[in-house]
Each structure stands twice: as structure tokens, then as C-alpha cells.
Write a protein that holds these residues in place. Structure first.
Motif, PDB file in Angstrom:
ATOM      1  N   ARG A 181      41.107   2.536  14.113  1.00 47.83           N
ATOM      2  CA  ARG A 181      41.341   3.347  15.313  1.00 47.83           C
ATOM      3  C   ARG A 181      40.363   2.974  16.415  1.00 47.83           C
ATOM      4  NH1 ARG A 181      41.750   9.842  15.298  1.00 47.83           N
ATOM      5  NH2 ARG A 181      39.627   9.881  14.521  1.00 47.83           N
ATOM      6  N   ALA A 184      41.547  -0.090  18.122  1.00 47.27           N
ATOM      7  CA  ALA A 184      42.710   0.189  18.972  1.00 47.27           C
ATOM      8  C   ALA A 184      42.266   0.857  20.271  1.00 47.27           C
ATOM      9  CB  ALA A 184      43.699   1.076  18.225  1.00 47.27           C
ATOM     10  N   TRP A 185      41.318   1.749  20.158  1.00 48.70           N
ATOM     11  CA  TRP A 185      40.813   2.440  21.357  1.00 48.70           C
ATOM     12  C   TRP A 185      40.048   1.475  22.262  1.00 48.70           C
ATOM     13  CZ3 TRP A 185      38.883   7.663  18.825  1.00 48.70           C
ATOM     14  CH2 TRP A 185      39.989   8.511  18.673  1.00 48.70           C
ATOM     15  N   ALA A 188      42.549  -0.481  24.135  1.00 48.86           N
ATOM     16  CA  ALA A 188      43.168   0.376  25.151  1.00 48.86           C
ATOM     17  C   ALA A 188      42.272   0.471  26.382  1.00 48.86           C
ATOM     18  CB  ALA A 188      43.432   1.760  24.571  1.00 48.86           C
ATOM     19  N   ARG A 190      40.021  -1.742  27.293  1.00 46.40           N
ATOM     20  CA  ARG A 190      40.031  -3.061  27.938  1.00 46.40           C
ATOM     21  C   ARG A 190      41.257  -3.205  28.837  1.00 46.40           C
ATOM     22  NH1 ARG A 190      41.402  -7.984  24.145  1.00 46.40           N
ATOM     23  NH2 ARG A 190      43.515  -7.344  24.680  1.00 46.40           N
ATOM     24  N   GLU A 191      42.399  -2.756  28.344  1.00 45.92           N
ATOM     25  CA  GLU A 191      43.648  -2.953  29.074  1.00 45.92           C
ATOM     26  C   GLU A 191      43.806  -1.985  30.238  1.00 45.92           C
ATOM     27  OE1 GLU A 191      45.995  -5.407  28.541  1.00 45.92           O
ATOM     28  OE2 GLU A 191      44.435  -6.224  27.253  1.00 45.92           O
ATOM     29  N   ASN A 192      43.441  -0.725  30.035  1.00 44.43           N
ATOM     30  CA  ASN A 192      43.598   0.255  31.118  1.00 44.43           C
ATOM     31  C   ASN A 192      42.832   1.531  30.773  1.00 44.43           C
ATOM     32  OD1 ASN A 192      44.540   2.269  32.933  1.00 44.43           O
ATOM     33  ND2 ASN A 192      46.304   0.991  33.368  1.00 44.43           N
ATOM     34  N   SER A 195      44.589   5.035  31.503  1.00 47.39           N
ATOM     35  CA  SER A 195      45.611   5.350  30.516  1.00 47.39           C
ATOM     36  C   SER A 195      44.977   5.812  29.216  1.00 47.39           C
ATOM     37  CB  SER A 195      46.460   4.113  30.221  1.00 47.39           C
ATOM     38  OG  SER A 195      47.549   4.059  31.087  1.00 47.39           O
ATOM     39  N   ALA A 198      43.916   9.313  29.495  1.00 48.52           N
ATOM     40  CA  ALA A 198      45.058  10.231  29.498  1.00 48.52           C
ATOM     41  C   ALA A 198      45.584  10.446  28.084  1.00 48.52           C
ATOM     42  CB  ALA A 198      46.164   9.693  30.395  1.00 48.52           C
ATOM     43  N   LEU A 199      45.394   9.450  27.216  1.00 47.74           N
ATOM     44  CA  LEU A 199      45.905   9.572  25.851  1.00 47.74           C
ATOM     45  C   LEU A 199      44.843  10.112  24.897  1.00 47.74           C
ATOM     46  CD1 LEU A 199      47.999   6.286  25.713  1.00 47.74           C
ATOM     47  CD2 LEU A 199      48.810   8.613  26.047  1.00 47.74           C
TER      48      LEU A 199
ATOM     49  N   ARG B  80      49.468  13.910  30.273  1.00 53.09           N
ATOM     50  CA  ARG B  80      50.163  13.513  31.504  1.00 53.09           C
ATOM     51  C   ARG B  80      50.658  12.077  31.402  1.00 53.09           C
ATOM     52  NH1 ARG B  80      46.321  11.260  36.257  1.00 53.09           N
ATOM     53  NH2 ARG B  80      48.386  10.946  37.133  1.00 53.09           N
ATOM     54  N   PHE B  82      51.686   8.669  34.096  1.00 57.79           N
ATOM     55  CA  PHE B  82      51.334   8.209  35.437  1.00 57.79           C
ATOM     56  C   PHE B  82      52.585   7.824  36.220  1.00 57.79           C
ATOM     57  CE2 PHE B  82      47.465   7.608  33.051  1.00 57.79           C
ATOM     58  CZ  PHE B  82      46.476   7.969  33.948  1.00 57.79           C
ATOM     59  N   GLN B  86      51.094   2.642  33.807  1.00 56.85           N
ATOM     60  CA  GLN B  86      49.837   1.987  33.446  1.00 56.85           C
ATOM     61  C   GLN B  86      49.885   1.536  31.995  1.00 56.85           C
ATOM     62  OE1 GLN B  86      47.226   2.015  35.671  1.00 56.85           O
ATOM     63  NE2 GLN B  86      47.622   3.689  37.065  1.00 56.85           N
ATOM     64  N   PRO B  87      50.730   0.545  31.669  1.00 54.77           N
ATOM     65  CA  PRO B  87      50.787   0.127  30.266  1.00 54.77           C
ATOM     66  C   PRO B  87      49.538  -0.667  29.871  1.00 54.77           C
ATOM     67  CG  PRO B  87      52.147  -1.320  31.596  1.00 54.77           C
ATOM     68  CD  PRO B  87      51.604  -0.268  32.530  1.00 54.77           C
ATOM     69  N   PHE B  88      49.280  -0.750  28.559  1.00 50.24           N
ATOM     70  CA  PHE B  88      48.265  -1.667  28.060  1.00 50.24           C
ATOM     71  C   PHE B  88      48.971  -3.017  27.962  1.00 50.24           C
ATOM     72  CE2 PHE B  88      47.180   2.438  25.816  1.00 50.24           C
ATOM     73  CZ  PHE B  88      46.205   2.798  26.724  1.00 50.24           C
ATOM     74  N   ARG B  90      48.650  -6.325  27.522  1.00 49.35           N
ATOM     75  CA  ARG B  90      48.671  -7.383  26.523  1.00 49.35           C
ATOM     76  C   ARG B  90      48.962  -6.865  25.117  1.00 49.35           C
ATOM     77  NH1 ARG B  90      43.373 -10.821  27.517  1.00 49.35           N
ATOM     78  NH2 ARG B  90      42.648  -8.889  28.485  1.00 49.35           N
ATOM     79  N   LEU B  91      49.192  -5.552  24.985  1.00 50.33           N
ATOM     80  CA  LEU B  91      49.538  -5.008  23.674  1.00 50.33           C
ATOM     81  C   LEU B  91      51.054  -4.863  23.581  1.00 50.33           C
ATOM     82  CD1 LEU B  91      46.836  -2.194  23.222  1.00 50.33           C
ATOM     83  CD2 LEU B  91      46.621  -4.651  22.916  1.00 50.33           C
ATOM     84  N   VAL B  99      48.244   3.827  20.303  1.00 48.97           N
ATOM     85  CA  VAL B  99      47.024   4.356  20.915  1.00 48.97           C
ATOM     86  C   VAL B  99      47.153   5.868  21.075  1.00 48.97           C
ATOM     87  CG1 VAL B  99      45.591   4.372  22.991  1.00 48.97           C
ATOM     88  CG2 VAL B  99      46.458   2.205  22.106  1.00 48.97           C
ATOM     89  N   GLY B 100      48.325   6.311  21.515  1.00 46.09           N
ATOM     90  CA  GLY B 100      48.563   7.748  21.612  1.00 46.09           C
ATOM     91  C   GLY B 100      48.567   8.412  20.245  1.00 46.09           C
ATOM     92  N   HIS B 102      47.037   7.598  17.622  1.00 41.24           N
ATOM     93  CA  HIS B 102      45.716   7.648  17.001  1.00 41.24           C
ATOM     94  C   HIS B 102      44.970   8.948  17.286  1.00 41.24           C
ATOM     95  CE1 HIS B 102      44.809   4.222  14.622  1.00 41.24           C
ATOM     96  NE2 HIS B 102      45.109   3.334  15.549  1.00 41.24           N
ATOM     97  N   LEU B 103      45.397   9.654  18.328  1.00 41.32           N
ATOM     98  CA  LEU B 103      44.710  10.913  18.641  1.00 41.32           C
ATOM     99  C   LEU B 103      44.766  11.870  17.455  1.00 41.32           C
ATOM    100  CD1 LEU B 103      43.269  12.610  20.833  1.00 41.32           C
ATOM    101  CD2 LEU B 103      45.499  13.517  21.436  1.00 41.32           C
ATOM    102  N   GLU B 144      55.711   4.835  28.923  1.00 45.61           N
ATOM    103  CA  GLU B 144      54.790   5.845  29.430  1.00 45.61           C
ATOM    104  C   GLU B 144      55.074   7.187  28.743  1.00 45.61           C
ATOM    105  OE1 GLU B 144      52.668   4.635  31.939  1.00 45.61           O
ATOM    106  OE2 GLU B 144      51.621   6.534  32.066  1.00 45.61           O
ATOM    107  N   ARG B 147      54.220   6.964  24.826  1.00 45.10           N
ATOM    108  CA  ARG B 147      52.790   7.037  24.515  1.00 45.10           C
ATOM    109  C   ARG B 147      52.286   8.461  24.607  1.00 45.10           C
ATOM    110  NH1 ARG B 147      49.719   2.659  28.114  1.00 45.10           N
ATOM    111  NH2 ARG B 147      50.166   4.331  29.581  1.00 45.10           N
ATOM    112  N   ALA B 148      52.725   9.155  25.667  1.00 46.29           N
ATOM    113  CA  ALA B 148      52.296  10.543  25.851  1.00 46.29           C
ATOM    114  C   ALA B 148      52.817  11.402  24.704  1.00 46.29           C
ATOM    115  CB  ALA B 148      52.795  11.070  27.188  1.00 46.29           C
ATOM    116  N   THR B 151      50.944  11.556  21.327  1.00 45.10           N
ATOM    117  CA  THR B 151      49.743  12.370  21.155  1.00 45.10           C
ATOM    118  C   THR B 151      50.088  13.754  20.624  1.00 45.10           C
ATOM    119  OG1 THR B 151      49.780  13.269  23.407  1.00 45.10           O
ATOM    120  CG2 THR B 151      48.608  11.192  23.102  1.00 45.10           C
TER     121      THR B 151
END
Lengths: 333, 248
Positions: A181, A184-185, A188, A190-192, A195, A198-199, B80, B82, B86-88, B90-91, B99-100, B102-103, B144, B147-148, B151
Motif C-alpha cells: 500500500r 501504491a501511495w 499516486a 508522484r503522479e498527482n 488526486s 482526495a483519495l 470528491r 475533480f 486528474q488521473p495517475f 502512468r498507472l 489507490v482509492g 487502499h484507503l 475519476e 477511484r472516488a 474509497t
């Protein structure tokens, strides 16, 4: 599936472990040892820069702190070098934590972060230069006492296997990071970064963890350096040279990849040795070469050599008959 | 579920949000509409913790969340999206959504599995291994959203997820949003596509020059003379009414 992700590391380490059997020259042995040491330092940079996207220009701060920590703990406190190594890695992590806490708290990114790390490395160099504790400008010398218990070995081969073990550890750690994890974070962020926030990613904490890990790993490279050369001075330990090596190695090999720093280090130092042979060791020439390489890599191969290999493999895959492609897709599904 | 009370926020001399209040009750789909530059996105960023308001409070599920950091608010279940995606980059799609996930899921395999499930839920099951940069605008908007959603929020703030989509794509995403609500997620959305606002939401707020100027069922709100004037200019409501009477 996850265990299979370590096969390549196992094979690479096994091949590297067999190398000394074929090498008799002391010079070549030293080349291998130093390449591995820079691979370790580069991996430290890679964790923070390649994965978490925070480009440091001052990894000498961690390398030098690790080096000076192990030297001073041995000289002034008489600590066993192996124990001192653990303490020195903690010091490296601490220095990383302090620089990170300051710069990330104030949301320094990109070139501002790079400049802050550069500034810290310079400040530490000046401090090491003026302080008696670190031996000042004259440097610090560790008495020769070649015993395994003392982290000093008569044979270059043993040094080689020690640094190989450290590199193997760094490869496994980086791979584990990729499957976690935290990793992955870091990607994330690095990329933005917005975002990621927000997540639900606590970006401050993740970046701080990354720089602490990176600092501790870079410090371990500094410890190894100290044990093999038994001498430090501020201009070496905190010099810009190590900061440049630390970032050049993963950038050449491929940022954000497990093997990037290892590949980059061998290529960089291979090229370096060849130029030395050709030009007769003109001072400063290698730095000019590094600069040129950096520009070329960033312009034409931003993914480094690992990225180039991936692209070639995909291109080769496309040339296969379409039938094979279809079969593969069916297999994947 | 969400209570926004008297929020104000100025940037220099500009009062971007002016004493705005709104409520979202659990299980609802509520729209926030208004002309460009009305302050809708600013209000969203304040609710989600990306900016602190100058005045006012935000309460979420009975708890004062004003000024809490964005990641903490997300952990509490308010997420929220955007407006400018605002994607990641290169993933892959799967990694983006993970990523979402994982919360709430520490384990990597667990998060990836969850990401797949969410992707299928929003109709991205076939794009899992594509890099986010290769997606179309519609794909990115969906990502977008996905991902939201990953979470596992209780309140979803959607900022113009339909902007830039063609009518077919809009018709595809409307039922997705409705199904998310039917699964128990409350939704507050900023939207310009009135067709979607009408068909999705039970309640709408209209923001103009930072202030809430009308609220109520979307149809009533759209007919409100003040709202018409906000969009079409001063006197527009009267002129429209006059021309309609003339034609009748």
C-alpha cells in the motif's frame, strides 16, 4: 504470483555472486564493489525520487551522515562497527526525517525540494568541516584492524559479498514496496498529489516515510564506503559527487524500477572506466561526461535503460504472428 | 448528512463564495447548479477540505469537519472528484482505482481485487490494464468516478462528471450514478447538463456570484425568474414571459 516477482532478483543476485570466481584482477574487483555501492545509493534515491517523485539533489546529506556516524561512533565511543552501522542507518533516517518534515510541511515540491536537499548537504559539509568531533577539514581516519567482527576484511571478495548482500536486501525491499500500500501511495503522489489527497492519502506522512527509508538506505552505502576506505573528509562524504551519482544511476537505469539503479550503476561506471582508459584520467572529465549523459537520457530515454528494454520487448512482441497474440490474450483472460 | 452553514470565501477582492448554506440528506441526489464562475467548485473544495473557508461551518454526519485535512475527510467517508480530471497518468486503470481502494484495504491483492469490482460497476471492466493516459475523455471521467467510489464513501461529491461527454455517453453514465445512489451512497453533484440534473436529482441549489439564490425541485428552480436572469442576464425572465404570452 507474488513469489514469482522475486525470481528475477534471485537470478540476478546468483549471477553477481558467481562473478568473483571469474575475476582475479584487484582493479576489476574494486570496480564491481563500487558499482554495487552506487547501485545501493541509487536505489535509496530511487525510492524517494523514482517512486515517490520527490527529486533530491542532496543525497550526499544522507550518505555522508551515515559515513560520519559510523566513523565517529567507532572513534569516539568505541562502538563495534556492525552496531555502529545500525546506528548510522538510524541517523540517516533521522536526517531524512528532519529534511522531509521541514520541506514537506511547507509543501516544497519539484526544484524547490531539490534545492533544499542540496542546501542541507552543503550545510552538513560545512558543519563537518568546522567541527572537531568529525575531525574538521583534515578528516577522520579509522585505524586498520582487519577482522570480520570489525567490518574490515583482508580480502576484497568478502567486501564484495557484503555489499552484494546489502544490494540484494535493497532489491527485495524495493520489490516489496511495489507490492504494498505504501508503494501504491508513493506512486499516486508522484503522479498527482492533489488526486492522492482526495483519495484519502496522507501525503505528508507517505513522503516522510519515503525520505526516512531513502535516508537510511543511503546511509548504509555511506557506512560501507567508510569501512572499505577507512577515511573520510567533508569534501568527500558530503560532496556534490555523491549527490550526482545518487540521481544519475537510477535516471540512467530507469526511475521507479527495481533494477534501474543496478543497471544504471554498472553502465555509468563502465562508461566512466572506458573514458578514463581513453583520456588518461583528466580531472573533472567524468563530471562533464555525467552531465552530457544526464541530458541525453532525459531528452531521449526518460524511462532509462529499463524503459528502453521494455519498449524493445513490446516491439518484438508486435512482430510475432498475430495468432500468438490472440493465444496470449486468451490465456490472460 | 451534510450541513453547510454560511460559508464565505474571498480571494483578494473577489468574494467567490458568499454566505452559502445547503443541506444534503442521506440517500439523496442533490444538484448544485449555476453559471460559470459562480463559485460551485470553490464551495466543493471547501467542503472536501482542500481549502479553508473564511467563515462558516461544514458538518458531516453530525461532526464538524471545517478545516480538517482532505485525507481525513476522505477517511470519514466524504470524497470528491475533480472537474479537470486528474488521473495517475502512468498507472493502469486498475492501479488508479486501487489507490482509492487502499484507503480501506491495506493488502495489495485485496485492493486490486476491489478495484476490479469497482471498475466493472462503472463499466470499465474491459479497460483494466490500459494506462490512464490512453483513455478518452469519457473514460477519464469514469475513472475519476471509479477511484472516488473505491474509497467506499457515504457521500460522493461529483464535479461535472458529464462535462465534455456526448449525449450517448451521458445516457450511459446517468444510470451508473443512479445505481451508486441505490447502493446507499449519497450524492452531491455540480452539473451543467440540465437533462441529467432533471432526471437524477430530487433537489437542486442554484449558486450565483457565490450566493445561493434558489433551491427546490429542479423543475421549479429552472423556472425561477431569478435563476433565468442569472444565466441569461438582467430582464431576461420578463422578456421570455412576454414573448411566451405573445405567442399564446
Amino acid at each position: 504470483m507474488m513469489a514469482g516477482r522475486y525470481t528475477a532478483i534471485g537470478i540476478t543476485v546468483a549471477v553477481l555472486a558467481a562473478l568473483p570466481l571469474a575475476v582475479t584482477s584487484n582493479e576489476v574487483m574494486m570496480f564491481l564493489i563500487l558499482s554495487l555501492m552506487f547501485a545501493l545509493l541509487g536505489q535509496a534515491w530511487n525510492i524517494l525520487g523514482g517512486y515517490a517523485g520527490q527529486f533530491s539533489f542532496g543525497h550526499a546529506a544522507f550518505f555522508g551522515s551515515g559515513a560520519y556516524a559510523t566513523a565517529t561512533l567507532q572513534i569516539h565511543l568505541g562502538l563495534n562497527p556492525w552496531v555502529a552501522m545500525v546506528a548510522a542507518m538510524a541517523v540517516g533516517g533521522l536526517v531524512g526525517g528532519l529534511i522531509g518534515a521541514l520541506s514537506f510541511r511547507f509543501r516544497l515540491r519539484g526544484s524547490y525540494f531539490a534545492l533544499i536537499t542540496l542546501a542541507f548537504a552543503e550545510v552538513l559539509r560545512v558543519v563537518a568541516h568546522t567541527s572537531d568531533f568529525t575531525g574538521g577539514g583534515a578528516g577522520i581516519l579509522i585505524p586498520l584492524d582487519e577482522r570480520a567482527a570489525n567490518f574490515q576484511f583482508e580480502s576484497r571478495d568478502v567486501f564484495y559479498y557484503v555489499i552484494l548482500a546489502m544490494v540484494a536486501g535493497s532489491l527485495v525491499l524495493t520489490r516489496a514496496l511495489e507490492d504494498s500500500r505504501l508503494g501504491a501511495w508513493m506512486l499516486a503522489i508522484r503522479e498527482n498529489e492533489d488526486s492522492a489527497r482526495a483519495l484519502g492519502v496522507d501525503t505528508f506522512r507517505v513522503k516522510l516515510t519515503a525520505i526516512i527509508l531513502s535516508g537510511a538506505m543511503a546511509a548504509s552505502a555511506g557506512v560501507f564506503y567508510t569501512q572499505i576506505f577507512l577515511y573520510l573528509d567533508p569534501g568527500i562524504a558530503y560532496g556534490v559527487g555523491f549527490s550526482v551519482e545518487a540521481l544519475l544511476v537510477p535516471i540512467i537505469g530507469g526511475m521507479g524500477t527495481v533494477f534501474g539503479p543496478l543497471v544504471g550503476s554498472f553502465v555509468l561506471h563502465g562508461v566512466d572506466e572506458v573514458t578514463k582508459e581513453l583520456t588518461g584520467d583528466a580531472p573533472g572529465l567524468n563530471l562533464a561526461l555525467y552531465g552530457a549523459l544526464l541530458i541525453v537520457m532525459l531528452r531521449f530515454l526518460p524511462d532509462g535503460l529499463m524503459g528502453l528494454m521494455g519498449r524493445l520487448r513490446r516491439a518484438a512482441g508486435r512482430r510475432q504472428p498475430q495468432q500468438a497474440g490472440r493465444l496470449k490474450e486468451a490465456g490472460d483472460a | 448528512m451534510l450541513e453547510v452553514r454560511n460559508i464565505s470565501k474571498s480571494f483578494g477582492g473577489l468574494r467567490a463564495v458568499d454566505n452559502a448554506s445547503l443541506d444534503v440528506s442521506a440517500g439523496a441526489i442533490v444538484s448544485l447548479i449555476g453559471p460559470n464562475g459562480a463559485g460551485k467548485t470553490t464551495l466543493f473544495t471547501i467542503i472536501a477540505g482542500f481549502q479553508k473557508p473564511d467563515e462558516g461551518r461544514v458538518r458531516f454526519e453530525g461532526r464538524d469537519i471545517t478545516g480538517l485535512p482532505a485525507h481525513t475527510i476522505c477517511r470519514l467517508g466524504l470524497v470528491r472528484t475533480f472537474q479537470v480530471v486528474q488521473p495517475f497518468g502512468r498507472l493502469t486503470v486498475r492501479e488508479n482505482i486501487a489507490v482509492g481502494a487502499h484507503l480501506r484495504h491495506a493488502d495489495r491483492a485485496d485492493a486490486l481485487e476491489n478495484a476490479e469490482a469497482v471498475a466493472r460497476r462503472v463499466g470499465m471492466g474491459a479497460m483494466l490494464d490500459q494506462p490512464a493516459t490512453s483513455l478518452t475523455v469519457a473514460g477519464r471521467k469514469r475513472l475519476e468516478l471509479a477511484r472516488a467510489l473505491a474509497t467506499e464513501p457515504s457521500l460522493l461529491l461529483l464535479d461535472e462528471v458529464m462535462a465534455g461527454l456526448n449525449p450517448t455517453e451521458i445516457d450511459e453514465i446517468v444510470p451508473v450514478i443512479r445505481s451508486i445512489r441505490d447502493d446507499g451512497v449519497t450524492i452531491l453533484l455540480i452539473e451543467h447538463v440540465m437533462r441529467a440534473v432533471m432526471s437524477l436529482s430530487e433537489h437542486a441549489y442554484v449558486l450565483n456570484n457565490g450566493a445561493i439564490i434558489a433551491s427546490g425541485p429542479p423543475r421549479a428552480v429552472a423556472a425561477d425568474p431569478q435563476v433565468v436572469e442569472a444565466y441569461l442576464g438582467h430582464g431576461a425572465a420578463k422578456r421570455i414571459a412576454a414573448s411566451e404570452t405573445a405567442h399564446a
